[in-house]
Motif scaffolding. Structure first.
Motif, PDB file in Angstrom:
ATOM      1  N   VAL A 111      -7.880  -1.235  -6.504  1.00  8.49           N
ATOM      2  CA  VAL A 111      -6.552  -0.781  -5.649  1.00  8.49           C
ATOM      3  C   VAL A 111      -6.559   0.753  -6.108  1.00  8.49           C
ATOM      4  O   VAL A 111      -5.910   1.315  -5.328  1.00  8.49           O
ATOM      5  CB  VAL A 111      -5.486  -1.868  -6.219  1.00  8.49           C
ATOM      6  CG1 VAL A 111      -3.736  -1.017  -5.726  1.00  8.49           C
ATOM      7  CG2 VAL A 111      -5.382  -2.965  -5.693  1.00  8.49           C
ATOM      8  N   ARG A 112      -6.575   1.057  -7.417  1.00  6.00           N
ATOM      9  CA  ARG A 112      -6.399   2.492  -7.505  1.00  6.00           C
ATOM     10  C   ARG A 112      -7.457   3.323  -6.971  1.00  6.00           C
ATOM     11  O   ARG A 112      -6.998   4.342  -6.738  1.00  6.00           O
ATOM     12  CB  ARG A 112      -6.570   2.753  -9.265  1.00  6.00           C
ATOM     13  CG  ARG A 112      -6.352   3.882  -9.926  1.00  6.00           C
ATOM     14  CD  ARG A 112      -7.738   4.849  -9.962  1.00  6.00           C
ATOM     15  NE  ARG A 112      -8.698   3.864 -10.617  1.00  6.00           N
ATOM     16  CZ  ARG A 112     -10.036   3.989 -10.587  1.00  6.00           C
ATOM     17  NH1 ARG A 112     -10.673   4.951  -9.932  1.00  6.00           N
ATOM     18  NH2 ARG A 112     -10.874   3.226 -11.241  1.00  6.00           N
ATOM     19  N   THR A 113      -8.464   2.789  -6.744  1.00  2.00           N
ATOM     20  CA  THR A 113      -9.574   3.796  -6.265  1.00  2.00           C
ATOM     21  C   THR A 113      -9.206   3.933  -4.708  1.00  2.00           C
ATOM     22  O   THR A 113      -9.201   4.872  -4.195  1.00  2.00           O
ATOM     23  CB  THR A 113     -10.898   2.816  -6.144  1.00  2.00           C
ATOM     24  OG1 THR A 113     -11.449   2.660  -7.658  1.00  2.00           O
ATOM     25  CG2 THR A 113     -11.967   3.712  -5.284  1.00  2.00           C
ATOM     26  N   VAL A 148       0.382   6.552  -7.129  1.00  2.00           N
ATOM     27  CA  VAL A 148      -0.901   7.632  -7.463  1.00  2.00           C
ATOM     28  C   VAL A 148      -0.227   8.707  -7.250  1.00  2.00           C
ATOM     29  O   VAL A 148      -0.495   9.849  -8.283  1.00  2.00           O
ATOM     30  CB  VAL A 148      -2.027   7.101  -6.582  1.00  2.00           C
ATOM     31  CG1 VAL A 148      -2.945   8.219  -6.734  1.00  2.00           C
ATOM     32  CG2 VAL A 148      -2.490   5.861  -6.756  1.00  2.00           C
ATOM     33  N   GLU A 149       0.707   9.099  -6.419  1.00  2.00           N
ATOM     34  CA  GLU A 149       1.095  10.671  -6.381  1.00  2.00           C
ATOM     35  C   GLU A 149       2.028  10.993  -7.563  1.00  2.00           C
ATOM     36  O   GLU A 149       1.953  12.301  -7.958  1.00  2.00           O
ATOM     37  CB  GLU A 149       1.664  10.834  -4.880  1.00  2.00           C
ATOM     38  CG  GLU A 149       2.364  12.014  -4.792  1.00  2.00           C
ATOM     39  CD  GLU A 149       2.584  12.515  -3.169  1.00  2.00           C
ATOM     40  OE1 GLU A 149       2.384  13.792  -2.982  1.00  2.00           O
ATOM     41  OE2 GLU A 149       2.517  11.752  -2.396  1.00  2.00           O
ATOM     42  N   TRP A 188       0.871  -1.335   0.036  1.00  2.00           N
ATOM     43  CA  TRP A 188      -0.081   0.101   0.161  1.00  2.00           C
ATOM     44  C   TRP A 188       0.742   1.087   0.106  1.00  2.00           C
ATOM     45  O   TRP A 188       0.400   2.252  -0.709  1.00  2.00           O
ATOM     46  CB  TRP A 188      -1.094   0.062   1.161  1.00  2.00           C
ATOM     47  CG  TRP A 188      -1.993  -0.877   0.961  1.00  2.00           C
ATOM     48  CD1 TRP A 188      -2.363  -2.063   1.631  1.00  2.00           C
ATOM     49  CD2 TRP A 188      -3.097  -0.923  -0.191  1.00  2.00           C
ATOM     50  NE1 TRP A 188      -3.345  -2.688   1.172  1.00  2.00           N
ATOM     51  CE2 TRP A 188      -4.130  -1.916   0.209  1.00  2.00           C
ATOM     52  CE3 TRP A 188      -3.494   0.246  -0.974  1.00  2.00           C
ATOM     53  CZ2 TRP A 188      -5.094  -1.919  -0.733  1.00  2.00           C
ATOM     54  CZ3 TRP A 188      -4.643   0.351  -1.544  1.00  2.00           C
ATOM     55  CH2 TRP A 188      -5.685  -1.051  -1.690  1.00  2.00           C
ATOM     56  N   PRO A 189       1.868   1.423   0.779  1.00  2.00           N
ATOM     57  CA  PRO A 189       2.765   2.585   0.628  1.00  2.00           C
ATOM     58  C   PRO A 189       3.028   2.751  -0.683  1.00  2.00           C
ATOM     59  O   PRO A 189       3.332   3.950  -1.133  1.00  2.00           O
ATOM     60  CB  PRO A 189       3.769   2.389   1.724  1.00  2.00           C
ATOM     61  CG  PRO A 189       3.279   1.391   2.637  1.00  2.00           C
ATOM     62  CD  PRO A 189       2.292   0.433   1.613  1.00  2.00           C
ATOM     63  N   ALA A 190       3.583   1.822  -1.361  1.00  2.00           N
ATOM     64  CA  ALA A 190       4.018   1.896  -2.828  1.00  2.00           C
ATOM     65  C   ALA A 190       3.000   2.278  -3.770  1.00  2.00           C
ATOM     66  O   ALA A 190       3.165   3.301  -4.663  1.00  2.00           O
ATOM     67  CB  ALA A 190       4.873   0.653  -3.108  1.00  2.00           C
ATOM     68  N   LEU A 191       1.853   1.802  -3.472  1.00  2.00           N
ATOM     69  CA  LEU A 191       0.619   1.970  -4.444  1.00  2.00           C
ATOM     70  C   LEU A 191       0.253   3.615  -4.256  1.00  2.00           C
ATOM     71  O   LEU A 191       0.071   4.160  -5.309  1.00  2.00           O
ATOM     72  CB  LEU A 191      -0.281   1.316  -4.130  1.00  2.00           C
ATOM     73  CG  LEU A 191      -0.221  -0.254  -4.449  1.00  2.00           C
ATOM     74  CD1 LEU A 191      -1.389  -1.377  -3.617  1.00  2.00           C
ATOM     75  CD2 LEU A 191      -0.442  -0.489  -5.941  1.00  2.00           C
TER      76      LEU A 191
END
Length: 220
Positions: free
Chosen positions: A111-113, A23-24, A16-19
């Motif tokens: 995951v994107r959402t 996005v950022e 999750w941190p990498a995801l």
């Protein structure tokens, strides 16, 4: 060409941190203007509650990728025990246009959402960090459950309470033991709304239903 199905992607697991970092990075590339995102067409026929959406895009910068997501949403599938949404993503080499991968799974969309919400929460906590997080989630389908996973993975030690509401009822049997004592199924959406400082809506309502004053929470 790489082909990944739902089983493959779930086996990879979620960082999750990498995801959220990803996005950022994408948001900053969009802000730079190094992208192409045509208007997405909605394919509707017969039952107009249903839709299939074509979502082509190119992102430059360090991502440098092109592709299209072809995602269907058929709400009545739930009555037949089928997933509401189905999604296929095709990635193309941005220089040659050659197809490089097919992702046949709803996981990237889920995951994107949740990662976008994670990015919003990250910046809100940096700007106005509360002592403890009172997390509220409306809608306990796949999107709501992935938001729970994201929040627990990123901010679990700061979460004091979790309230969840779903119009069809929220089955909390899959909540990990670590969070079970902090989690409750609420009787109404308003109960969640009024007692949350992070409030996440994961619904497919076709009408507005939040009609109470803003309680000062961050909304995702």
């Amino acid at each position: 060409m790489l082909y990944l199905n739902d089983r493959d992607l779930r086996a990879v697991g979620l960082d999750w941190p990498a995801l959220v970092d990803s996005v950022e990075s994408a948001v900053r590339i969009l802000d730079s203007g190094d992208y192409a995102q045509p208007v997405k067409p909605y394919l509707r026929y017969n039952n107009l509650n249903n839709r299939i959406i074509a979502m082509p895009a190119y992102v430059g910068g360090e991502v440098s990728a092109a592709g299209i997501k072809w995602i269907s949403s058929f709400p009545d599938n739930l009555k037949a025990g089928l997933p509401r949404a189905h999604s296929i993503i095709v990635l193309n080499d941005p220089l040659t246009g050659q197809p490089s991968a097919i992702l046949n799974s709803p996981v990237p969309s889920l995951v994107r959402t949740a990662s976008i919400s994670g990015l919003m929460i990250r910046h809100w906590l940096q700007a106005r960090p509360p002592e403890r997080i009172q997390l509220g989630i409306i809608g306990w389908g796949p999107v709501g459950q992935y938001h729970f996973q994201m929040a627990a993975a990123l901010y679990g030690e700061r979460i004091e309470s979790i309230r969840i509401y779903d119009i069809r009822g929220a089955d909390l049997a899959e909540i990990p033991p670590l969070y079970r004592d902090r989690t409750e199924a609420a009787a109404t959406w308003a109960e969640v709304y009024l007692h949350s400082n992070i409030f996440i809506t994961c619904t497919v309502s076709n009408h507005r239903y939040i009609d109470l004053p803003l309680p000062g929470a961050v909304f995702c």
